[in-house]
Scaffold this motif. Structure first.
Motif, PDB file in Angstrom:
ATOM      1  N   ALA A 100       0.835  -1.206   0.000  1.00 12.38           N
ATOM      2  CA  ALA A 100       0.000   0.000   0.000  1.00 12.38           C
ATOM      3  C   ALA A 100       0.868   1.254   0.000  1.00 12.38           C
ATOM      4  N   TYR A 101       1.857   1.306   0.884  1.00 15.63           N
ATOM      5  CA  TYR A 101       2.717   2.485   0.973  1.00 15.63           C
ATOM      6  C   TYR A 101       3.488   2.706  -0.326  1.00 15.63           C
ATOM      7  N   GLU A 102       3.975   1.601  -0.909  1.00 15.01           N
ATOM      8  CA  GLU A 102       4.714   1.712  -2.167  1.00 15.01           C
ATOM      9  C   GLU A 102       3.836   2.214  -3.307  1.00 15.01           C
ATOM     10  N   ASN A 103       2.534   2.014  -3.176  1.00 16.29           N
ATOM     11  CA  ASN A 103       1.592   2.425  -4.215  1.00 16.29           C
ATOM     12  C   ASN A 103       0.792   3.665  -3.828  1.00 16.29           C
ATOM     13  N   GLY A 104       1.276   4.403  -2.812  1.00 12.81           N
ATOM     14  CA  GLY A 104       0.712   5.702  -2.500  1.00 12.81           C
ATOM     15  C   GLY A 104      -0.523   5.705  -1.629  1.00 12.81           C
ATOM     16  N   ALA A 105      -0.779   4.608  -0.926  1.00 12.92           N
ATOM     17  CA  ALA A 105      -1.957   4.528  -0.050  1.00 12.92           C
ATOM     18  C   ALA A 105      -1.527   4.391   1.408  1.00 12.92           C
ATOM     19  N   GLU A 106      -2.458   4.680   2.296  1.00 13.43           N
ATOM     20  CA  GLU A 106      -2.257   4.444   3.726  1.00 13.43           C
ATOM     21  C   GLU A 106      -3.028   3.194   4.111  1.00 13.43           C
ATOM     22  N   TYR A 107      -2.450   2.366   4.993  1.00 17.10           N
ATOM     23  CA  TYR A 107      -3.001   1.031   5.265  1.00 17.10           C
ATOM     24  C   TYR A 107      -3.243   0.815   6.755  1.00 17.10           C
ATOM     25  N   LEU A 108      -4.405   0.304   7.060  1.00 14.56           N
ATOM     26  CA  LEU A 108      -4.776  -0.052   8.429  1.00 14.56           C
ATOM     27  C   LEU A 108      -5.332  -1.467   8.407  1.00 14.56           C
ATOM     28  N   HIS A 109      -4.816  -2.305   9.276  1.00 15.08           N
ATOM     29  CA  HIS A 109      -5.296  -3.692   9.328  1.00 15.08           C
ATOM     30  C   HIS A 109      -6.183  -3.880  10.554  1.00 15.08           C
ATOM     31  N   GLY A 110      -7.264  -4.629  10.384  1.00 17.98           N
ATOM     32  CA  GLY A 110      -8.188  -4.829  11.492  1.00 17.98           C
ATOM     33  C   GLY A 110      -8.495  -6.287  11.757  1.00 17.98           C
ATOM     34  N   ALA A 111      -8.706  -6.625  13.020  1.00 21.87           N
ATOM     35  CA  ALA A 111      -9.143  -7.961  13.432  1.00 21.87           C
ATOM     36  C   ALA A 111     -10.493  -7.807  14.109  1.00 21.87           C
ATOM     37  N   VAL A 112     -11.488  -8.497  13.578  1.00 22.09           N
ATOM     38  CA  VAL A 112     -12.879  -8.318  13.994  1.00 22.09           C
ATOM     39  C   VAL A 112     -13.240  -9.323  15.076  1.00 22.09           C
ATOM     40  N   TYR A 113     -13.846  -8.823  16.150  1.00 24.85           N
ATOM     41  CA  TYR A 113     -14.354  -9.692  17.216  1.00 24.85           C
ATOM     42  C   TYR A 113     -15.861  -9.500  17.285  1.00 24.85           C
ATOM     43  N   ALA A 114     -16.535 -10.155  16.363  1.00 20.91           N
ATOM     44  CA  ALA A 114     -17.989 -10.045  16.255  1.00 20.91           C
ATOM     45  C   ALA A 114     -18.451 -11.065  15.230  1.00 20.91           C
ATOM     46  N   VAL A 115     -19.683 -11.489  15.341  1.00 19.70           N
ATOM     47  CA  VAL A 115     -20.318 -12.215  14.251  1.00 19.70           C
ATOM     48  C   VAL A 115     -21.005 -11.165  13.382  1.00 19.70           C
ATOM     49  N   PRO A 116     -21.237 -11.456  12.105  1.00 17.95           N
ATOM     50  CA  PRO A 116     -21.804 -10.423  11.231  1.00 17.95           C
ATOM     51  C   PRO A 116     -23.071  -9.768  11.771  1.00 17.95           C
ATOM     52  N   GLN A 117     -23.887 -10.533  12.473  1.00 16.71           N
ATOM     53  CA  GLN A 117     -25.153  -9.979  12.973  1.00 16.71           C
ATOM     54  C   GLN A 117     -24.949  -8.898  14.019  1.00 16.71           C
ATOM     55  N   ILE A 126     -13.325  -4.113  17.156  1.00 12.70           N
ATOM     56  CA  ILE A 126     -12.310  -4.371  16.133  1.00 12.70           C
ATOM     57  C   ILE A 126     -11.001  -3.741  16.576  1.00 12.70           C
ATOM     58  N   ASN A 127      -9.943  -4.547  16.588  1.00  7.90           N
ATOM     59  CA  ASN A 127      -8.600  -4.054  16.869  1.00  7.90           C
ATOM     60  C   ASN A 127      -7.937  -3.654  15.557  1.00  7.90           C
ATOM     61  N   TYR A 128      -7.252  -2.517  15.570  1.00  5.41           N
ATOM     62  CA  TYR A 128      -6.589  -2.026  14.362  1.00  5.41           C
ATOM     63  C   TYR A 128      -5.116  -1.757  14.646  1.00  5.41           C
ATOM     64  N   SER A 129      -4.303  -1.910  13.598  1.00  6.81           N
ATOM     65  CA  SER A 129      -2.912  -1.462  13.669  1.00  6.81           C
ATOM     66  C   SER A 129      -2.473  -1.072  12.268  1.00  6.81           C
ATOM     67  N   GLY A 130      -1.486  -0.173  12.214  1.00 10.32           N
ATOM     68  CA  GLY A 130      -1.019   0.314  10.922  1.00 10.32           C
ATOM     69  C   GLY A 130      -0.946   1.829  10.910  1.00 10.32           C
ATOM     70  N   ALA A 155       1.640  -2.772  11.285  1.00 14.64           N
ATOM     71  CA  ALA A 155       0.427  -3.283  10.653  1.00 14.64           C
ATOM     72  C   ALA A 155       0.131  -4.729  11.036  1.00 14.64           C
ATOM     73  N   GLY A 156       1.157  -5.490  11.456  1.00 15.33           N
ATOM     74  CA  GLY A 156       0.946  -6.885  11.816  1.00 15.33           C
ATOM     75  C   GLY A 156       0.490  -7.108  13.243  1.00 15.33           C
ATOM     76  N   ARG A 157       0.474  -6.028  14.039  1.00 17.52           N
ATOM     77  CA  ARG A 157       0.199  -6.222  15.473  1.00 17.52           C
ATOM     78  C   ARG A 157      -1.230  -6.693  15.742  1.00 17.52           C
ATOM     79  N   ALA A 158      -2.196  -6.162  15.000  1.00 16.20           N
ATOM     80  CA  ALA A 158      -3.582  -6.601  15.205  1.00 16.20           C
ATOM     81  C   ALA A 158      -3.726  -8.089  14.917  1.00 16.20           C
ATOM     82  N   SER A 159      -3.054  -8.554  13.852  1.00 14.60           N
ATOM     83  CA  SER A 159      -3.100  -9.981  13.534  1.00 14.60           C
ATOM     84  C   SER A 159      -2.365 -10.812  14.573  1.00 14.60           C
TER      85      SER A 159
END
Length: 281
Positions: A100-117, A126-130, A155-159
């Motif tokens: 993402a950074y090499e292609n001019g974007a900003e990146y945030l990674h998230g880990a979801v703690y929920a069911v879709p409903q 949701i935990n985020y890092s990046g 960016a890998g910390r949430a994972s």
């Protein structure tokens, strides 16, 4: 309607819940899905490139990080805020962040703690890092999906948290299923066992905090729940489960970790020291 345009890539159960939550909040939302059959009811783009071009915030929710890489490959993401809610390893998240950074974007990674409903409710988090820039700029919008926790620029910390949390979850579920099988073998209903099990697990919470402090400090001299004591307890439990015809390999694996520490002369130290056996592989 708000002027903050959002793109959602992927309309599986999670992606659909994300898109619906943003729409309810009044955001103009563009979706893309590999199968167009899932897009009725949304403003859908024919291609990923078209969808990304229409969003200020681009949220990715596909099968895995390999799929996310394939979906984004060759797409112009310059100036975009990318939020990837796809599960994967810490290394994969860092690789996507670099791309993402090499292609001019900003990146945030998230880990979801929920069911879709439960997306968009107080039961979702949701935990985020990046990218701190994405977090600061879009945290109010991301809060529509659930509680936001930012874990830092890696960016890998949430994972990393996610893998550890899910390992604990599946360990708990595996332990519960084995407990239910043992209970059934003894003529006990799982529904009758569960309240007692939950009560005991609740009482165990202070011990986990103590173990965590010992692991972080590297000092295991407390020994109130010693390795030697647990080695004996595990041996008895393994015999009992085998006698009832319900063995569980995870118990033997845990005992092997404990055995290694006792062989090293650490028997009087805390059970928490067994974590060091994992480091040996």
């Amino acid at each position: 309607m708000t002027s903050e345009a959002i793109t959602v890539l992927g309309l599986g159960n999670l992606g659909r819940a994300l898109a619906e939550t943003f729409v309810r909040a009044g955001h103009p939302v563009t979706v893309w899905n590999r199968s167009a059959a899932k897009t009725p009811g949304f403003s859908a783009a024919a291609t990923v490139a078209e969808a990304v071009a229409l969003g200020d915030l681009v949220v990715v929710a596909v099968l895995d990080n390999r799929a996310a890489q394939q979906v984004l490959s060759g797409v112009d993401v310059r100036g975009k805020a990318l939020v990837n809610l796809t599960s994967g390893t810490p290394g994969e998240a860092r690789e996507l962040a670099r791309w993402a950074y090499e292609n001019g974007a900003e990146y945030l990674h998230g880990a979801v703690y929920a069911v879709p409903q439960t997306i968009g409710t107080a039961e979702s988090s949701i935990n985020y890092s990046g990218s701190p820039l994405v977090h600061e700029r879009w945290q109010n919008v991301l809060a529509l999906l659930g509680k936001v926790t930012f874990l830092g620029e890696d960016a890998g910390r949430a994972s990393g948290y996610d893998a550890a949390i899910l390992s604990g979850m599946y360990g708990l579920l595996g332990g519960f299923l084995h407990a239910a099988a043992l209970a059934r073998a003894g003529g006990i209903k799982a529904a009758d066992l569960t309240p007692m099990l939950l009560s005991w697990l609740t009482d165990m919470q202070p011990a986990l905090h103590t173990f965590a402090e010992e692991i972080d400090s590297g000092s295991y001299t407390g020994g109130e729940s010693s390795l030697a004591m647990n080695q004996s307890g595990l041996a008895l439990l393994i015999r009992a489960t085998e006698a009832q015809g319900v063995p569980f390999g995870a118990l033997s694996e845990l005992k092997a970790l404990v055995d290694q520490q006792v062989l090293d002369g650490r028997g009087e130290e805390s059970l928490a020291r067994a974590v060091e056996s994992f480091a040996r592989g």
